[in-house]
Design an enzyme around this catalytic site. Structure first.
Site, PDB file in Angstrom:
ATOM      1  N   ASN A   9       0.863  -1.283  -0.275  1.00 60.65           N
ATOM      2  CA  ASN A   9      -0.232   0.316  -0.273  1.00 60.65           C
ATOM      3  C   ASN A   9       0.466   0.993  -0.185  1.00 60.65           C
ATOM      4  O   ASN A   9       1.203   1.635   0.901  1.00 60.65           O
ATOM      5  CB  ASN A   9      -0.911  -0.335   1.362  1.00 60.65           C
ATOM      6  CG  ASN A   9      -1.922   1.184   1.881  1.00 60.65           C
ATOM      7  OD1 ASN A   9      -1.861   2.112   0.736  1.00 60.65           O
ATOM      8  ND2 ASN A   9      -2.204   1.581   2.509  1.00 60.65           N
ATOM      9  N   LYS A  11       0.531   4.370  -0.303  1.00 65.94           N
ATOM     10  CA  LYS A  11      -0.356   4.994   0.325  1.00 65.94           C
ATOM     11  C   LYS A  11       0.010   6.656  -0.769  1.00 65.94           C
ATOM     12  O   LYS A  11      -0.294   6.792  -1.680  1.00 65.94           O
ATOM     13  CB  LYS A  11      -0.591   5.969   1.575  1.00 65.94           C
ATOM     14  CG  LYS A  11      -0.199   4.427   2.746  1.00 65.94           C
ATOM     15  CD  LYS A  11       0.204   4.698   4.207  1.00 65.94           C
ATOM     16  CE  LYS A  11       0.533   3.653   5.100  1.00 65.94           C
ATOM     17  NZ  LYS A  11      -0.234   3.328   5.766  1.00 65.94           N
ATOM     18  N   HIS A  95      -9.225   1.122   4.977  1.00 61.61           N
ATOM     19  CA  HIS A  95      -7.769   1.076   5.501  1.00 61.61           C
ATOM     20  C   HIS A  95      -8.147   1.466   6.211  1.00 61.61           C
ATOM     21  O   HIS A  95      -9.366   3.163   6.575  1.00 61.61           O
ATOM     22  CB  HIS A  95      -7.095   1.876   4.319  1.00 61.61           C
ATOM     23  CG  HIS A  95      -5.674   1.953   5.311  1.00 61.61           C
ATOM     24  ND1 HIS A  95      -5.500   3.231   6.402  1.00 61.61           N
ATOM     25  CD2 HIS A  95      -4.866   1.064   4.796  1.00 61.61           C
ATOM     26  CE1 HIS A  95      -3.921   2.733   6.047  1.00 61.61           C
ATOM     27  NE2 HIS A  95      -3.909   1.641   5.716  1.00 61.61           N
ATOM     28  N   GLU A  97      -6.848   4.841   7.441  1.00 60.85           N
ATOM     29  CA  GLU A  97      -6.349   6.177   7.457  1.00 60.85           C
ATOM     30  C   GLU A  97      -7.796   6.601   6.623  1.00 60.85           C
ATOM     31  O   GLU A  97      -8.461   7.597   6.859  1.00 60.85           O
ATOM     32  CB  GLU A  97      -5.264   6.527   6.653  1.00 60.85           C
ATOM     33  CG  GLU A  97      -4.246   5.961   7.083  1.00 60.85           C
ATOM     34  CD  GLU A  97      -2.722   5.425   6.369  1.00 60.85           C
ATOM     35  OE1 GLU A  97      -2.215   5.484   5.133  1.00 60.85           O
ATOM     36  OE2 GLU A  97      -2.045   5.878   7.632  1.00 60.85           O
ATOM     37  N   GLU A 167      -5.618  -5.009  10.141  1.00 63.21           N
ATOM     38  CA  GLU A 167      -4.089  -4.104  10.983  1.00 63.21           C
ATOM     39  C   GLU A 167      -4.731  -3.014  11.560  1.00 63.21           C
ATOM     40  O   GLU A 167      -5.518  -2.315  11.904  1.00 63.21           O
ATOM     41  CB  GLU A 167      -4.502  -2.839   9.290  1.00 63.21           C
ATOM     42  CG  GLU A 167      -4.652  -3.471   8.086  1.00 63.21           C
ATOM     43  CD  GLU A 167      -4.107  -2.643   7.117  1.00 63.21           C
ATOM     44  OE1 GLU A 167      -2.610  -3.070   6.554  1.00 63.21           O
ATOM     45  OE2 GLU A 167      -4.212  -1.635   6.793  1.00 63.21           O
ATOM     46  N   GLY A 173       2.520   1.566  10.620  1.00 64.78           N
ATOM     47  CA  GLY A 173       3.292   3.483  10.505  1.00 64.78           C
ATOM     48  C   GLY A 173       4.176   3.291  11.612  1.00 64.78           C
ATOM     49  O   GLY A 173       4.564   4.878  11.854  1.00 64.78           O
ATOM     50  N   SER A 212       3.145  -1.987  10.620  1.00 58.23           N
ATOM     51  CA  SER A 212       4.499  -2.150  10.242  1.00 58.23           C
ATOM     52  C   SER A 212       5.302  -3.507   9.921  1.00 58.23           C
ATOM     53  O   SER A 212       6.654  -4.309  10.842  1.00 58.23           O
ATOM     54  CB  SER A 212       4.937  -1.805  12.158  1.00 58.23           C
ATOM     55  OG  SER A 212       4.715   0.014  12.103  1.00 58.23           O
TER      56      SER A 212
HETATM   57  C1  PEP Z   1      -0.628  -0.152   6.167  1.00 63.36           C
HETATM   58  O1  PEP Z   1      -0.748   1.090   6.148  1.00 63.36           O
HETATM   59  O2  PEP Z   1      -1.528  -0.821   5.780  1.00 63.36           O
HETATM   60  C2  PEP Z   1       0.766  -0.688   6.362  1.00 63.36           C
HETATM   61  C3  PEP Z   1      -0.221  -1.402   7.541  1.00 63.36           C
HETATM   62  O3  PEP Z   1       1.522   0.378   7.208  1.00 63.36           O
HETATM   63  P1  PEP Z   1       2.856   0.341   7.473  1.00 63.36           P
HETATM   64  O4  PEP Z   1       3.750  -1.136   7.216  1.00 63.36           O
HETATM   65  O5  PEP Z   1       3.593   1.091   7.040  1.00 63.36           O
HETATM   66  O6  PEP Z   1       3.063   0.045   8.990  1.00 63.36           O
END
Ligand code: PEP
Length: 249
Positions: A9, A11, A95, A97, A167, A173, A212
């Site tokens: 992803n 973003k 997601h 976000e 998630e 992040g 992460s």
């Molecule tokens: C995501 O945005 O779906 C995500 C898992 O980000 P990160 O791997 O940076 O934590």
């Protein structure tokens, strides 16, 4: 045997040049693993280029969102048909976000997922709890509610054509990852919840972990019985890191 999916992803990252550079690096590197479907999800403006560069290769292309509407007076929205015309086959929906900054609800995600499926796109439906919810002992309640609402009205066939991503919001992040055991517990819970609709479809459903994930922790997470891949943010922006995760499958 469930499909393993490693999805990046991107973003709000990926100009035309950056898209070309990253996809070229992936194609020139060891990004192919017969045990996994590899997917990149760049921003809308790079989707057509990404699909063109990956056409005929092992890399598929997904969008990060889509409109719940088919067409019409919805300024700035992008429809399922538009995604299909540029070669997109997957779409991330709900997601955290999108939920946090754009007020997306489970109900809206459900509407988008149904439309995506009707159009032949594979939805990656995201769920996850915040740190406050986890600390209050509400993880199962929150995740259970999100699953119930986002797949409400789904038939077994619709579940078979979907993907879920767990998630934990506190892990996205932040560099803080759920331990493999913590993630496995929630993945198992999600599968049981989906099994209430259809147990065979739930058994075949890929459930990805996101939060992460990096080359250093991918192995432990991906070796859990109910973790069927990863949705990766930060580490998907560096070819070497993304390849490291693909290799861990
Ligand atoms: C995501 O945005 O779906 C995500 C898992 O980000 P990160 O791997 O940076 O934590």
């Amino acid at each position: 045997m469930r499909r393993t999916i490693i999805a990046g992803n991107w973003k709000l990252n990926g100009t035309i040049q950056e898209t070309e550079d990253l996809i070229t690096a992936l194609l020139n590197g060891e990004s192919k693993n017969d045990k996994a479907t590899v997917l990149v999800c760049p921003p809308y403006t790079s989707l057509q280029l990404a699909a063109k560069l990956t056409s005929g290769t092992h890399i598929a292309v997904g969008a990060q969102d889509m409109s719940a509407q088919e067409k019409g007076a919805y300024t700035a929205e992008v429809s399922a048909d538009m995604l299909l015309t540029v070669g997109v086959t997957y779409v991330i929906l709900g997601h955290s976000e999108r939920r946090q900054y754009h007020g997306e609800t489970d109900r809206l995600v459900n509407k988008k997922a149904k439309l995506a499926l009707a159009k032949g796109l594979t939805p990656i439906i995201c769920v996850g709890e915040t740190i406050d919810q986890r600390e209050a002992g509400d993880t199962d309640k929150v995740i259970g509610g999100q699953i119930e609402e986002t797949i409400s009205g789904f038939t077994a066939d619709m579940i078979r054509r979907s993907v879920i991503a767990y998630e934990p919001v506190w892990a996205i992040g932040t560099g803080q990852t759920a331990t493999p055991e913590m993630a496995q517990e929630v993945h198992k819970f999600i599968r049981e919840k989906v099994a209430a609709t259809d147990s065979e479809a739930a058994e075949a459903l890929p459930i990805l972990y996101g939060g992460s994930m990096k080359p250093g922790n991918a192995d432990g997470l991906l070796s859990q019985p109910d973790i069927d891949g990863g949705l990766i943010g930060g580490a998907s922006l560096k070819a070497a890191d993304f390849i490291g995760i693909i290799k861990a499958v």
